[in-house]
Design a protein around this motif. Structure first.
Motif, short mmCIF file in Angstrom:
data_model
loop_
_atom_site.label_atom_id
_atom_site.label_comp_id
_atom_site.label_asym_id
_atom_site.label_seq_id
_atom_site.Cartn_x
_atom_site.Cartn_y
_atom_site.Cartn_z
N ALA A 56 -7.70 34.75 -36.16
CA ALA A 56 -7.50 35.33 -34.83
C ALA A 56 -8.47 36.47 -34.61
O ALA A 56 -8.59 37.38 -35.42
CB ALA A 56 -6.07 35.83 -34.66
N CYS A 57 -9.18 36.39 -33.49
CA CYS A 57 -10.03 37.50 -33.03
C CYS A 57 -9.12 38.39 -32.19
O CYS A 57 -9.17 38.39 -30.96
CB CYS A 57 -11.19 36.95 -32.22
N GLN A 90 -11.77 24.33 -38.23
CA GLN A 90 -12.80 23.45 -38.76
C GLN A 90 -13.43 22.61 -37.65
O GLN A 90 -14.65 22.46 -37.59
CB GLN A 90 -12.23 22.54 -39.84
N SER A 91 -12.62 22.11 -36.75
CA SER A 91 -13.15 21.28 -35.66
C SER A 91 -14.03 22.10 -34.73
O SER A 91 -14.94 21.57 -34.10
CB SER A 91 -12.00 20.64 -34.88
N MET A 92 -13.77 23.41 -34.63
CA MET A 92 -14.58 24.29 -33.78
C MET A 92 -15.88 24.71 -34.45
O MET A 92 -16.78 25.21 -33.78
CB MET A 92 -13.79 25.57 -33.46
N GLY A 139 -19.88 28.37 -29.08
CA GLY A 139 -20.30 28.34 -27.70
C GLY A 139 -19.66 29.47 -26.90
O GLY A 139 -18.61 30.01 -27.28
N VAL A 140 -20.27 29.81 -25.78
CA VAL A 140 -19.85 30.98 -25.01
C VAL A 140 -18.45 30.82 -24.42
O VAL A 140 -17.61 31.73 -24.52
CB VAL A 140 -20.87 31.30 -23.90
N LYS A 141 -18.16 29.71 -23.78
CA LYS A 141 -16.87 29.54 -23.11
C LYS A 141 -15.72 29.60 -24.11
O LYS A 141 -14.70 30.26 -23.88
CB LYS A 141 -16.82 28.21 -22.36
N ARG A 142 -15.88 28.91 -25.23
CA ARG A 142 -14.81 28.92 -26.23
C ARG A 142 -14.70 30.28 -26.89
O ARG A 142 -13.60 30.74 -27.20
CB ARG A 142 -15.06 27.83 -27.26
N ALA A 143 -15.84 30.95 -27.08
CA ALA A 143 -15.80 32.29 -27.65
C ALA A 143 -15.05 33.25 -26.73
O ALA A 143 -14.28 34.10 -27.19
CB ALA A 143 -17.23 32.80 -27.88
N MET A 144 -15.27 33.12 -25.43
CA MET A 144 -14.53 33.94 -24.47
C MET A 144 -13.03 33.72 -24.61
O MET A 144 -12.24 34.67 -24.62
CB MET A 144 -14.98 33.61 -23.05
N GLU A 145 -12.62 32.48 -24.71
CA GLU A 145 -11.19 32.17 -24.84
C GLU A 145 -10.61 32.77 -26.11
O GLU A 145 -9.55 33.40 -26.10
CB GLU A 145 -10.99 30.66 -24.84
N ILE A 146 -11.32 32.58 -27.23
CA ILE A 146 -10.84 33.09 -28.52
C ILE A 146 -10.73 34.60 -28.50
O ILE A 146 -9.75 35.19 -28.99
CB ILE A 146 -11.77 32.62 -29.64
N ALA A 147 -11.74 35.28 -27.93
CA ALA A 147 -11.78 36.74 -27.95
C ALA A 147 -10.88 37.38 -26.91
O ALA A 147 -10.25 38.41 -27.16
CB ALA A 147 -13.21 37.23 -27.78
N LEU A 148 -10.80 36.78 -25.71
CA LEU A 148 -10.03 37.39 -24.63
C LEU A 148 -8.53 37.13 -24.74
O LEU A 148 -7.72 37.96 -24.29
CB LEU A 148 -10.54 36.89 -23.27
N LEU A 149 -8.15 36.01 -25.33
CA LEU A 149 -6.72 35.71 -25.49
C LEU A 149 -6.18 36.14 -26.85
O LEU A 149 -5.00 36.47 -26.97
CB LEU A 149 -6.47 34.21 -25.26
N GLY A 150 -7.01 36.11 -27.86
CA GLY A 150 -6.59 36.59 -29.18
C GLY A 150 -5.58 35.71 -29.87
O GLY A 150 -4.88 36.17 -30.79
N ASP A 151 -5.47 34.45 -29.48
CA ASP A 151 -4.49 33.55 -30.08
C ASP A 151 -4.89 33.15 -31.50
O ASP A 151 -6.07 33.12 -31.85
CB ASP A 151 -4.34 32.27 -29.24
N PHE A 152 -3.88 32.79 -32.30
CA PHE A 152 -4.14 32.30 -33.65
C PHE A 152 -4.70 30.88 -33.60
O PHE A 152 -4.33 30.08 -32.73
CB PHE A 152 -2.86 32.32 -34.49
#
Length: 265
Positions: free
Chosen positions: A136-137, A179-181, A159-172
């Protein structure tokens, strides 16, 4: 050195283990300082051919020590700004050392890799995760943004869009999804983390160290280089490798149809 960071060197492999299992290996100031010094030393030690980063107990690292942050919240805004500016700058030589050292760094992740632990895992050259690892970020959860080079590596990996989702939502993110990412190289089945990671670590530690180091530098440089610059860098890297004993051994072993015995020089 602090007992919060365990260091063991054997047969060309340097193993660094975060050792605050009761605190889920949250990054203390003592760990931070010791980690910086240790990695800089390892980068300069030619006898070390592979570095492994792991966590004691059930987790890799649960980020910064938020209990300590709670005390710092009592400071004025200016004091907090100055404290964290200095604190984070102290860590940056570690992240530069991981990137610039000409030897592979393997993150072995079990349990939680959160916040700085997440960023540090992304900064490793390879990541081997247990089946129950979670990433989790999570910086956004305490109202801040990533440090530890997380914002640098994350968009490059996913990628940028997925990085935004991971960083802005902070979900586990579970291990198989990570691995798939492209965040994780291998996911070990239950009870197999040590076997899977040791097989890869052994291959790296017994490989042609100069060739591995030059390959690492070429791959990291490719995003920023022009084609002409990358070609020139390839030529220099290949020539440097060809001047090593490992190159001569590799060519000889190939012609003799046997497994090469690389010595890292």
């Amino acid at each position: 050195m602090t007992d919060q960071l365990q260091v063991k060197v054997s047969e060309g492999v340097a193993r660094v283990t975060f050792n605050r299992p009761k605190a889920r290996n949250a990054l203390s100031q003592e760990m931070r300082t010791a980690l910086v010094d240790t990695m800089i030393d390892f980068g300069q030690d030619d006898s070390i051919r592979c570095i492994v980063i792991a966590g004691a107990g059930d987790n890799f690292m649960a980020g910064g020590d938020v209990k300590n942050f709670a005390e710092l919240a009592k400071l004025s805004k200016e004091e907090r700004y100055n404290h964290f500016l200095k604190r984070i700058h102290v860590t940056q030589p570690l992240l530069l050392a991981l990137r610039e050292m000409k030897k592979p760094v393997v993150g072995v992740v079990q349990g939680a890799a959160v916040g700085f632990g997440f960023s540090l895992a992304m900064a490793c050259d390879l990541v081997i995760a247990s089946h129950d690892a979670r990433f989790a970020c999570s910086y956004i959860g305490i109202g801040t943004c990533p440090d530890g080079s997380g914002s640098y590596y994350l968009p490059k990996l996913v990628g940028v869009k997925r990085a935004m989702e991971i960083a802005l939502l902070g979900d586990f993110i579970d291990a198989s999804t990570a691995q798939s990412m492209g965040l994780v190289n291998r996911v070990a089945e239950e009870g197999q983390l040590e076997a899977v990671s040791e097989e890869i670590i052994g291959r790296l530690a017994s490989g042609p160290t100069v060739g591995i180091g030059n390959t690492k530098q070429l791959i990291y440089a490719a995003d920023d280089n022009s084609l002409a610059t990358q070609l020139a860098m390839e030529a220099r890297g290949f020539a440097e490798c060809a001047a090593t004993e490992d190159w001569a051994e590799g060519v000889t072993a190939f012609t003799e149809k046997r497994k090469p015995q690389f010595r890292g020089c």
